[in-house]
Design an enzyme around this catalytic site. Structure first.
Site, PDB file in Angstrom:
ATOM      1  N   ARG A   9       0.846  -1.187   0.000  1.00 29.42           N
ATOM      2  CA  ARG A   9       0.000   0.000   0.000  1.00 29.42           C
ATOM      3  C   ARG A   9       0.887   1.245   0.000  1.00 29.42           C
ATOM      4  O   ARG A   9       2.067   1.190   0.333  1.00 29.42           O
ATOM      5  CB  ARG A   9      -0.881   0.029   1.250  1.00 29.42           C
ATOM      6  CG  ARG A   9      -1.771  -1.190   1.462  1.00 29.42           C
ATOM      7  CD  ARG A   9      -2.464  -1.095   2.815  1.00 29.42           C
ATOM      8  NE  ARG A   9      -3.395  -2.190   3.062  1.00 29.42           N
ATOM      9  CZ  ARG A   9      -3.102  -3.303   3.726  1.00 29.42           C
ATOM     10  NH1 ARG A   9      -1.871  -3.471   4.216  1.00 29.42           N
ATOM     11  NH2 ARG A   9      -4.015  -4.237   3.917  1.00 29.42           N
ATOM     12  N   LYS A  22      -1.380  -2.046   7.924  1.00 29.66           N
ATOM     13  CA  LYS A  22      -2.523  -1.418   8.585  1.00 29.66           C
ATOM     14  C   LYS A  22      -2.785  -2.081   9.931  1.00 29.66           C
ATOM     15  O   LYS A  22      -2.584  -3.275  10.098  1.00 29.66           O
ATOM     16  CB  LYS A  22      -3.771  -1.549   7.703  1.00 29.66           C
ATOM     17  CG  LYS A  22      -3.724  -0.733   6.434  1.00 29.66           C
ATOM     18  CD  LYS A  22      -4.926  -1.000   5.550  1.00 29.66           C
ATOM     19  CE  LYS A  22      -6.211  -0.484   6.172  1.00 29.66           C
ATOM     20  NZ  LYS A  22      -7.368  -0.625   5.243  1.00 29.66           N
ATOM     21  N   HIS A  30      -3.329   1.777  -6.022  1.00 31.80           N
ATOM     22  CA  HIS A  30      -4.036   0.636  -5.434  1.00 31.80           C
ATOM     23  C   HIS A  30      -4.361  -0.420  -6.486  1.00 31.80           C
ATOM     24  O   HIS A  30      -4.388  -1.616  -6.185  1.00 31.80           O
ATOM     25  CB  HIS A  30      -5.319   1.113  -4.755  1.00 31.80           C
ATOM     26  CG  HIS A  30      -5.850   0.138  -3.754  1.00 31.80           C
ATOM     27  ND1 HIS A  30      -5.202  -0.143  -2.570  1.00 31.80           N
ATOM     28  CD2 HIS A  30      -6.966  -0.636  -3.759  1.00 31.80           C
ATOM     29  CE1 HIS A  30      -5.891  -1.036  -1.893  1.00 31.80           C
ATOM     30  NE2 HIS A  30      -6.965  -1.348  -2.585  1.00 31.80           N
ATOM     31  N   ARG A  88      -1.790  -2.955  -6.696  1.00 37.54           N
ATOM     32  CA  ARG A  88      -1.947  -4.014  -5.688  1.00 37.54           C
ATOM     33  C   ARG A  88      -2.884  -5.100  -6.210  1.00 37.54           C
ATOM     34  O   ARG A  88      -2.676  -6.287  -5.967  1.00 37.54           O
ATOM     35  CB  ARG A  88      -2.487  -3.415  -4.388  1.00 37.54           C
ATOM     36  CG  ARG A  88      -1.562  -3.615  -3.206  1.00 37.54           C
ATOM     37  CD  ARG A  88      -2.003  -2.784  -2.028  1.00 37.54           C
ATOM     38  NE  ARG A  88      -2.985  -3.417  -1.176  1.00 37.54           N
ATOM     39  CZ  ARG A  88      -2.707  -4.312  -0.226  1.00 37.54           C
ATOM     40  NH1 ARG A  88      -1.464  -4.731  -0.050  1.00 37.54           N
ATOM     41  NH2 ARG A  88      -3.653  -4.795   0.541  1.00 37.54           N
ATOM     42  N   TYR A 115      -9.696  -8.717  -4.515  1.00 36.54           N
ATOM     43  CA  TYR A 115      -8.546  -8.182  -5.238  1.00 36.54           C
ATOM     44  C   TYR A 115      -8.160  -9.046  -6.441  1.00 36.54           C
ATOM     45  O   TYR A 115      -7.457  -8.580  -7.319  1.00 36.54           O
ATOM     46  CB  TYR A 115      -7.330  -8.102  -4.305  1.00 36.54           C
ATOM     47  CG  TYR A 115      -7.327  -6.920  -3.376  1.00 36.54           C
ATOM     48  CD1 TYR A 115      -6.283  -6.002  -3.400  1.00 36.54           C
ATOM     49  CD2 TYR A 115      -8.348  -6.706  -2.463  1.00 36.54           C
ATOM     50  CE1 TYR A 115      -6.258  -4.919  -2.541  1.00 36.54           C
ATOM     51  CE2 TYR A 115      -8.349  -5.621  -1.606  1.00 36.54           C
ATOM     52  CZ  TYR A 115      -7.301  -4.736  -1.646  1.00 36.54           C
ATOM     53  OH  TYR A 115      -7.288  -3.658  -0.797  1.00 36.54           O
TER      54      TYR A 115
END
Length: 276
Positions: free
Chosen positions: A142, A168, A224, A227, A259
């Site tokens: 990230r 995170k 993003h 990712r 994702y």
């Protein structure tokens, strides 16, 4: 939409809430996102202080915005968190966010950057932008994780180079790097402390990292989405959601599934296998 100045009352409340979030151990990226949402509300909703923002005015303001579904969910989460704290600390008698409707999560729509766009972005990027793009697309990081990379986070082991990623929610993870990417990261850090040092000291902010990437990426593409590219490539190679989840630093496999893009030929092969 008319823009109002952030009043002293709003500025003081947001600053205090930021301290409360930091005391609760929230990540720098979370704090930046949540407080920026509140500043946007303070500038645009037309209330002079948190305690004077009515439910009707808040709903009218939120309803005038053309946010994407996930952006709206994130904004509402920030507003609700702030007003829970504001009521608890006496900065607001009422919680206007009780009038906000719930927003359901959207369907899983992975959006990986295409290989062609990724290669063109690498070719267009300067050395700093290039290493940012590669860490997102080839290691799954990230923007906040890229911003925090320091000399001590890159370690050599028997298998090669491994990066300690500060994720995170305070969840650190180890991500192996290819020799090529490790060389680029090491060369970028050089004799310094940070991969991406700030002229003001310390490292660049996550927002700055995102802006650097956006300058090289084609229109509409984001860091993003790189990712998403990483997740899709890893899962295609391994067919292992757990491995993909661990590399991405997700708390839940359900998040990882959002994702991973399934290629059309895989869908066609699945239908073919079911045919008699």
């Amino acid at each position: 939409m008319k823009r109002y100045p952030i009043t002293a009352a709003w500025a003081e409340a947001i600053e205090e809430w930021e301290r409360a979030l930091r005391a609760a151990g929230r990540s720098a990226q979370t704090i930046e996102t949540r407080t920026e949402h509140l500043r946007r509300c303070a500038r645009q909703a037309g209330a002079t202080a948190p305690g004077t923002l009515s439910s009707a005015r808040l709903v009218r303001w939120a309803g005038s915005r053309t946010w994407a579904r996930e952006s709206r969910r994130s904004m509402y989460a920030s507003l609700r968190g702030f007003y829970r704290w504001a009521v608890e600390t006496g900065r607001s008698v009422d919680d206007p966010t009780e009038a906000l409707p719930s927003v359901t999560a959207g369907p899983a729509v992975p959006r990986p950057v295409s290989e062609g766009d990724y290669r063109r972005a690498l070719a267009a990027a300067d050395p700093r932008g290039r290493v940012i793009l590669r860490l997102a697309a080839e290691a799954g990081l990230r923007r906040a994780e890229i911003a925090q990379i320091g000399r001590r986070d890159l370690v050599a082991d028997l298998g090669g180079w491994t990066l300690m990623v500060h994720g995170k929610g305070g969840r650190d993870r180890l991500v192996p790097l290819t020799d090529s990417l490790a060389r680029e990261v090491r060369a970028r850090i050089g004799a310094g402390t940070w991969l991406l040092p700030s002229p003001r000291g310390g490292h660049l902010t996550p927002r700055h990292v995102g802006k650097i990437a956006s300058r090289a990426l084609p229109g509409g593409a984001t860091l993003h989405m790189l990712r998403h590219r990483f997740a899709t490539v890893v899962h295609t190679a391994t067919h292992d959601l757990i491995t993909t989840q661990r590399l991405l630093g997700h708390a839940s496999v359900a998040t990882t599934q959002r994702y991973v893009a399934v290629k059309d030929d895989a869908l066609r092969a699945g239908v073919g296998a079911a045919a008699i």
